[in-house]
Motif scaffolding. Structure first.
Motif, short mmCIF file in Angstrom:
data_model
loop_
_atom_site.label_atom_id
_atom_site.label_comp_id
_atom_site.label_asym_id
_atom_site.label_seq_id
_atom_site.Cartn_x
_atom_site.Cartn_y
_atom_site.Cartn_z
N MET A 1 -4.19 97.93 -67.13
CA MET A 1 -4.88 98.99 -66.43
C MET A 1 -6.34 98.60 -66.25
O MET A 1 -6.92 97.95 -67.10
N LYS A 2 -6.90 99.03 -65.11
CA LYS A 2 -8.31 98.78 -64.86
C LYS A 2 -8.89 99.92 -64.02
O LYS A 2 -8.15 100.73 -63.45
N LEU A 3 -10.20 99.95 -63.97
CA LEU A 3 -10.92 100.91 -63.13
C LEU A 3 -11.49 100.16 -61.94
O LEU A 3 -12.10 99.10 -62.11
N GLU A 4 -11.28 100.70 -60.75
CA GLU A 4 -11.86 100.13 -59.54
C GLU A 4 -12.80 101.16 -58.94
O GLU A 4 -12.37 102.23 -58.51
N ARG A 5 -14.08 100.81 -58.92
CA ARG A 5 -15.08 101.72 -58.37
C ARG A 5 -14.87 101.86 -56.87
O ARG A 5 -14.73 100.88 -56.15
N ILE A 6 -14.83 103.11 -56.40
CA ILE A 6 -14.68 103.42 -54.98
C ILE A 6 -16.06 103.73 -54.42
O ILE A 6 -16.78 104.57 -54.95
N THR A 7 -16.42 103.04 -53.35
CA THR A 7 -17.72 103.28 -52.72
C THR A 7 -17.59 103.69 -51.27
O THR A 7 -18.52 104.23 -50.69
N ASP A 8 -16.43 103.44 -50.67
CA ASP A 8 -16.20 103.75 -49.26
C ASP A 8 -15.37 105.02 -49.14
O ASP A 8 -14.18 105.02 -49.44
N THR A 9 -16.01 106.10 -48.71
CA THR A 9 -15.29 107.37 -48.62
C THR A 9 -14.38 107.44 -47.40
O THR A 9 -13.62 108.40 -47.25
N ALA A 10 -14.41 106.44 -46.55
CA ALA A 10 -13.48 106.38 -45.41
C ALA A 10 -12.17 105.69 -45.82
O ALA A 10 -11.20 105.69 -45.06
#
Length: 179
Positions: A1-10
């Motif tokens: 398991m990992k965390l992927e930072r989301i930066t693109d709200t589209a």
């Protein structure tokens, strides 16, 4: 398991996670889409992350803040079809391993209802303890209501440090900061 930072709200992943966010948290306990979008682009201390398994499947979301001397887990949610599979436990193990300073979160008081009591129990089984029962969460949105929550921490916290945590949360996280 990992965390992927989301930066693109589209991004389609963000849209899926925002739907989970809306379904998992009542309006008074979440930000508007506009405010969340703004924070994701402007606030470097906040991370809105997809929880992803080793095969790349998105399991849920974690939104947390690095507030200098401590981390604040703001929102944690797993997709309904993935609940009951140990994902929350595994995620909190990951959080404890990767976030190397005090980590706090807010939760509804255990005496509120059975669901709140089970949620507190879940966090306690996963390394957190109730650190403060005397906390009023300010509103997320302009004109919103404040309400009582408990603060849980992953390690002992002195009364002086808890006061700093509460003051920081009120000053840095809620609506008055982002109006």
């Amino acid at each position: 398991m990992k965390l992927e930072r989301i930066t693109d709200t589209a991004d389609a992943v963000f849209n899926s996670l925002y739907s989970l966010y809306e379904a998992s948290f009542p309006e008074k306990e979440r930000r508007s889409r506009e405010m969340l979008t703004r924070l994701m682009s402007e606030e470097k201390r906040m991370s809105f992350c997809a929880i992803v398994d080793n095969a790349g499947k998105v399991l849920g979301l974690l939104c947390y803040w690095d507030l200098g001397g401590f981390n604040y887990l703001e929102h944690l949610a797993v997709f309904p079809e993935m609940r009951g599979h140990g994902i929350g436990h595994e995620l909190l193990d990951l959080v404890h391993a990767e976030l190397d300073c005090l980590t706090v979160l807010e939760a509804e008081p255990a005496d509120l209802d059975e669901i709140a009591a089970r949620r507190i129990g879940f966090y306690e089984r996963n390394g957190f303890h109730v650190a403060d029962k005397d906390y009023i969460q300010p509103p997320y949105n302009k004109g919103g209501e404040s309400f009582p929550l408990w603060i849980l921490a992953d390690r002992p916290v002195s009364a002086e440090d808890m006061k700093k945590v509460k003051d920081t949360l009120v000053r840095e996280i809620y609506v008055s900061r982002y109006e």
